[in-house]
Design a protein around this motif. Structure first.
Motif, PDB file in Angstrom:
ATOM      1  N   GLU A  48       0.813  -1.216   0.000  1.00 59.41           N
ATOM      2  CA  GLU A  48       0.000   0.000   0.000  1.00 59.41           C
ATOM      3  C   GLU A  48       0.849   1.271   0.000  1.00 59.41           C
ATOM      4  O   GLU A  48       0.574   2.219  -0.738  1.00 59.41           O
ATOM      5  CB  GLU A  48      -0.912  -0.024   1.238  1.00 59.41           C
ATOM      6  CG  GLU A  48      -1.838   1.144   1.346  1.00 59.41           C
ATOM      7  CD  GLU A  48      -2.731   1.056   2.565  1.00 59.41           C
ATOM      8  OE1 GLU A  48      -3.405   2.066   2.848  1.00 59.41           O
ATOM      9  OE2 GLU A  48      -2.781   0.012   3.231  1.00 59.41           O
ATOM     10  N   THR A  49       1.905   1.285   0.775  1.00 64.28           N
ATOM     11  CA  THR A  49       2.773   2.469   0.852  1.00 64.28           C
ATOM     12  C   THR A  49       3.458   2.730  -0.484  1.00 64.28           C
ATOM     13  O   THR A  49       3.502   3.872  -0.958  1.00 64.28           O
ATOM     14  CB  THR A  49       3.827   2.283   1.962  1.00 64.28           C
ATOM     15  OG1 THR A  49       3.144   2.034   3.189  1.00 64.28           O
ATOM     16  CG2 THR A  49       4.705   3.505   2.103  1.00 64.28           C
ATOM     17  N   ALA A  50       3.981   1.688  -1.106  1.00 63.99           N
ATOM     18  CA  ALA A  50       4.664   1.848  -2.393  1.00 63.99           C
ATOM     19  C   ALA A  50       3.695   2.347  -3.460  1.00 63.99           C
ATOM     20  O   ALA A  50       4.063   3.188  -4.295  1.00 63.99           O
ATOM     21  CB  ALA A  50       5.294   0.526  -2.814  1.00 63.99           C
ATOM     22  N   LEU A  51       2.455   1.858  -3.425  1.00 59.25           N
ATOM     23  CA  LEU A  51       1.467   2.308  -4.409  1.00 59.25           C
ATOM     24  C   LEU A  51       1.081   3.765  -4.180  1.00 59.25           C
ATOM     25  O   LEU A  51       0.904   4.522  -5.134  1.00 59.25           O
ATOM     26  CB  LEU A  51       0.230   1.406  -4.366  1.00 59.25           C
ATOM     27  CG  LEU A  51       0.479  -0.035  -4.822  1.00 59.25           C
ATOM     28  CD1 LEU A  51      -0.711  -0.924  -4.487  1.00 59.25           C
ATOM     29  CD2 LEU A  51       0.811  -0.087  -6.301  1.00 59.25           C
ATOM     30  N   PHE A  74       1.296   6.631  -7.007  1.00 67.83           N
ATOM     31  CA  PHE A  74       0.101   7.279  -7.548  1.00 67.83           C
ATOM     32  C   PHE A  74      -0.456   8.408  -6.688  1.00 67.83           C
ATOM     33  O   PHE A  74      -1.389   9.088  -7.103  1.00 67.83           O
ATOM     34  CB  PHE A  74      -1.021   6.236  -7.731  1.00 67.83           C
ATOM     35  CG  PHE A  74      -0.670   5.128  -8.676  1.00 67.83           C
ATOM     36  CD1 PHE A  74      -0.474   5.357 -10.027  1.00 67.83           C
ATOM     37  CD2 PHE A  74      -0.535   3.830  -8.210  1.00 67.83           C
ATOM     38  CE1 PHE A  74      -0.164   4.332 -10.894  1.00 67.83           C
ATOM     39  CE2 PHE A  74      -0.233   2.789  -9.069  1.00 67.83           C
ATOM     40  CZ  PHE A  74      -0.036   3.042 -10.413  1.00 67.83           C
ATOM     41  N   GLY A  75       0.017   8.602  -5.492  1.00 65.31           N
ATOM     42  CA  GLY A  75      -0.576   9.567  -4.567  1.00 65.31           C
ATOM     43  C   GLY A  75      -1.581   8.859  -3.665  1.00 65.31           C
ATOM     44  O   GLY A  75      -1.706   7.635  -3.682  1.00 65.31           O
ATOM     45  N   ALA A  76      -2.298   9.644  -2.899  1.00 63.26           N
ATOM     46  CA  ALA A  76      -3.279   9.070  -1.971  1.00 63.26           C
ATOM     47  C   ALA A  76      -4.436   8.438  -2.752  1.00 63.26           C
ATOM     48  O   ALA A  76      -4.954   9.038  -3.689  1.00 63.26           O
ATOM     49  CB  ALA A  76      -3.807  10.144  -1.034  1.00 63.26           C
ATOM     50  N   ALA A 109      -2.181  -1.152 -18.405  1.00 68.21           N
ATOM     51  CA  ALA A 109      -0.843  -0.560 -18.413  1.00 68.21           C
ATOM     52  C   ALA A 109      -0.888   0.909 -18.810  1.00 68.21           C
ATOM     53  O   ALA A 109      -0.178   1.742 -18.245  1.00 68.21           O
ATOM     54  CB  ALA A 109       0.074  -1.339 -19.355  1.00 68.21           C
ATOM     55  N   ALA A 110      -1.745   1.268 -19.761  1.00 65.62           N
ATOM     56  CA  ALA A 110      -1.887   2.679 -20.165  1.00 65.62           C
ATOM     57  C   ALA A 110      -2.452   3.501 -19.031  1.00 65.62           C
ATOM     58  O   ALA A 110      -2.024   4.652 -18.810  1.00 65.62           O
ATOM     59  CB  ALA A 110      -2.800   2.771 -21.403  1.00 65.62           C
ATOM     60  N   CYS A 111      -3.371   2.960 -18.266  1.00 69.20           N
ATOM     61  CA  CYS A 111      -3.935   3.674 -17.120  1.00 69.20           C
ATOM     62  C   CYS A 111      -2.874   3.869 -16.043  1.00 69.20           C
ATOM     63  O   CYS A 111      -2.777   4.956 -15.454  1.00 69.20           O
ATOM     64  CB  CYS A 111      -5.133   2.922 -16.571  1.00 69.20           C
ATOM     65  SG  CYS A 111      -6.009   3.789 -15.250  1.00 69.20           S
ATOM     66  N   VAL A 112      -2.070   2.850 -15.801  1.00 69.89           N
ATOM     67  CA  VAL A 112      -0.958   2.984 -14.833  1.00 69.89           C
ATOM     68  C   VAL A 112      -0.026   4.105 -15.256  1.00 69.89           C
ATOM     69  O   VAL A 112       0.342   4.959 -14.446  1.00 69.89           O
ATOM     70  CB  VAL A 112      -0.196   1.639 -14.697  1.00 69.89           C
ATOM     71  CG1 VAL A 112       1.114   1.833 -13.964  1.00 69.89           C
ATOM     72  CG2 VAL A 112      -1.062   0.621 -13.969  1.00 69.89           C
ATOM     73  N   ARG A 113       0.335   4.160 -16.540  1.00 71.63           N
ATOM     74  CA  ARG A 113       1.224   5.230 -17.039  1.00 71.63           C
ATOM     75  C   ARG A 113       0.579   6.596 -16.873  1.00 71.63           C
ATOM     76  O   ARG A 113       1.220   7.577 -16.513  1.00 71.63           O
ATOM     77  CB  ARG A 113       1.599   4.971 -18.502  1.00 71.63           C
ATOM     78  CG  ARG A 113       2.576   3.855 -18.693  1.00 71.63           C
ATOM     79  CD  ARG A 113       3.116   3.803 -20.126  1.00 71.63           C
ATOM     80  NE  ARG A 113       2.064   3.654 -21.148  1.00 71.63           N
ATOM     81  CZ  ARG A 113       1.568   2.490 -21.547  1.00 71.63           C
ATOM     82  NH1 ARG A 113       2.036   1.360 -21.033  1.00 71.63           N
ATOM     83  NH2 ARG A 113       0.646   2.445 -22.469  1.00 71.63           N
ATOM     84  N   ALA A 114      -0.717   6.681 -17.158  1.00 79.20           N
ATOM     85  CA  ALA A 114      -1.413   7.981 -17.083  1.00 79.20           C
ATOM     86  C   ALA A 114      -1.528   8.497 -15.649  1.00 79.20           C
ATOM     87  O   ALA A 114      -1.530   9.703 -15.429  1.00 79.20           O
ATOM     88  CB  ALA A 114      -2.811   7.846 -17.693  1.00 79.20           C
ATOM     89  N   LEU A 115      -1.609   7.616 -14.683  1.00 74.26           N
ATOM     90  CA  LEU A 115      -1.804   8.048 -13.289  1.00 74.26           C
ATOM     91  C   LEU A 115      -0.514   8.199 -12.483  1.00 74.26           C
ATOM     92  O   LEU A 115      -0.540   8.748 -11.393  1.00 74.26           O
ATOM     93  CB  LEU A 115      -2.726   7.049 -12.558  1.00 74.26           C
ATOM     94  CG  LEU A 115      -4.153   6.989 -13.064  1.00 74.26           C
ATOM     95  CD1 LEU A 115      -4.952   5.961 -12.260  1.00 74.26           C
ATOM     96  CD2 LEU A 115      -4.833   8.336 -12.983  1.00 74.26           C
ATOM     97  N   ARG A 116       0.608   7.726 -13.029  1.00 68.54           N
ATOM     98  CA  ARG A 116       1.877   7.837 -12.285  1.00 68.54           C
ATOM     99  C   ARG A 116       2.229   9.288 -12.064  1.00 68.54           C
ATOM    100  O   ARG A 116       1.998  10.140 -12.901  1.00 68.54           O
ATOM    101  CB  ARG A 116       3.001   7.161 -13.055  1.00 68.54           C
ATOM    102  CG  ARG A 116       2.919   5.647 -12.970  1.00 68.54           C
ATOM    103  CD  ARG A 116       4.060   5.044 -13.662  1.00 68.54           C
ATOM    104  NE  ARG A 116       5.221   5.074 -12.770  1.00 68.54           N
ATOM    105  CZ  ARG A 116       6.203   4.224 -12.803  1.00 68.54           C
ATOM    106  NH1 ARG A 116       6.204   3.271 -13.699  1.00 68.54           N
ATOM    107  NH2 ARG A 116       7.199   4.302 -11.975  1.00 68.54           N
ATOM    108  N   ARG A 117       2.813   9.549 -10.936  1.00 67.91           N
ATOM    109  CA  ARG A 117       3.245  10.918 -10.599  1.00 67.91           C
ATOM    110  C   ARG A 117       4.454  11.297 -11.393  1.00 67.91           C
ATOM    111  O   ARG A 117       5.338  10.590 -11.673  1.00 67.91           O
ATOM    112  CB  ARG A 117       3.609  11.008  -9.110  1.00 67.91           C
ATOM    113  CG  ARG A 117       2.422  10.864  -8.242  1.00 67.91           C
ATOM    114  CD  ARG A 117       2.912  10.815  -6.836  1.00 67.91           C
ATOM    115  NE  ARG A 117       1.959  11.510  -5.997  1.00 67.91           N
ATOM    116  CZ  ARG A 117       2.198  11.905  -4.777  1.00 67.91           C
ATOM    117  NH1 ARG A 117       3.369  11.707  -4.243  1.00 67.91           N
ATOM    118  NH2 ARG A 117       1.298  12.488  -4.067  1.00 67.91           N
TER     119      ARG A 117
END
Length: 137
Positions: free
Chosen positions: A66-69, A73-75, A129-137
């Motif tokens: 949870e902490t790493a995520l 991605f933020g809170a 995978a595209a959603c993960v890329r779009a939401l990464r800080r």
């Protein structure tokens, strides 16, 4: 008078005694089921390891806690705990990302094992995978 007698005849029949059968009642075999052993309910369920999603582009998410995520991605908008499992939801303009975390060993810390993604506007499934890329800080 005859009419009155005919009228009272059914009432008299209702008051008549019904003879009881003579002798003992016929015996019927018992239809009760045989006793069954009752097993006590288990106090703890056996641990079942979760299936881990293996898709290209999700390496930065799968296996993380949870902490790493939250660092990635933020809170989370949602953090739902159910038993020893968790669901984290991260939201952006492009998509909604649901990450499911389960312990990989008994009494272990939950880790990301499954990812689901959909468009924020209408809920249609999108590439994870595209959603993960779009939401990464």
């Amino acid at each position: 008078m005859r009419k009155l007698a005919l009228f009272l005849l059914p009432l008299l029949g209702a008051c008549a005694a019904v003879p009881s059968p003579s002798g003992p009642a016929p015996s019927r075999p018992s239809a009760a089921p045989p006793p069954q052993q009752v097993r006590p309910a288990p106090t703890t369920q056996a641990f079942r390891a979760p299936r881990i999603m293996n898709m290209p582009g999700l390496e930065s998410v799968i296996g993380r806690n949870e902490t790493a995520l939250a660092n990635l991605f933020g809170a989370p908008r949602l953090n739902v705990k159910e038993g020893d499992a968790r669901k984290l939801q991260f939201v952006g303009e492009a998509c909604v990302l649901d990450i499911y975390l389960y312990p990989l060993e008994p009494r272990g810390e939950p880790s990301a094992t499954y990812v689901d993604a959909r468009r924020a506007s209408d809920g249609v499934d999108v590439d994870r995978a595209a959603c993960v890329r779009a939401l990464r800080r």
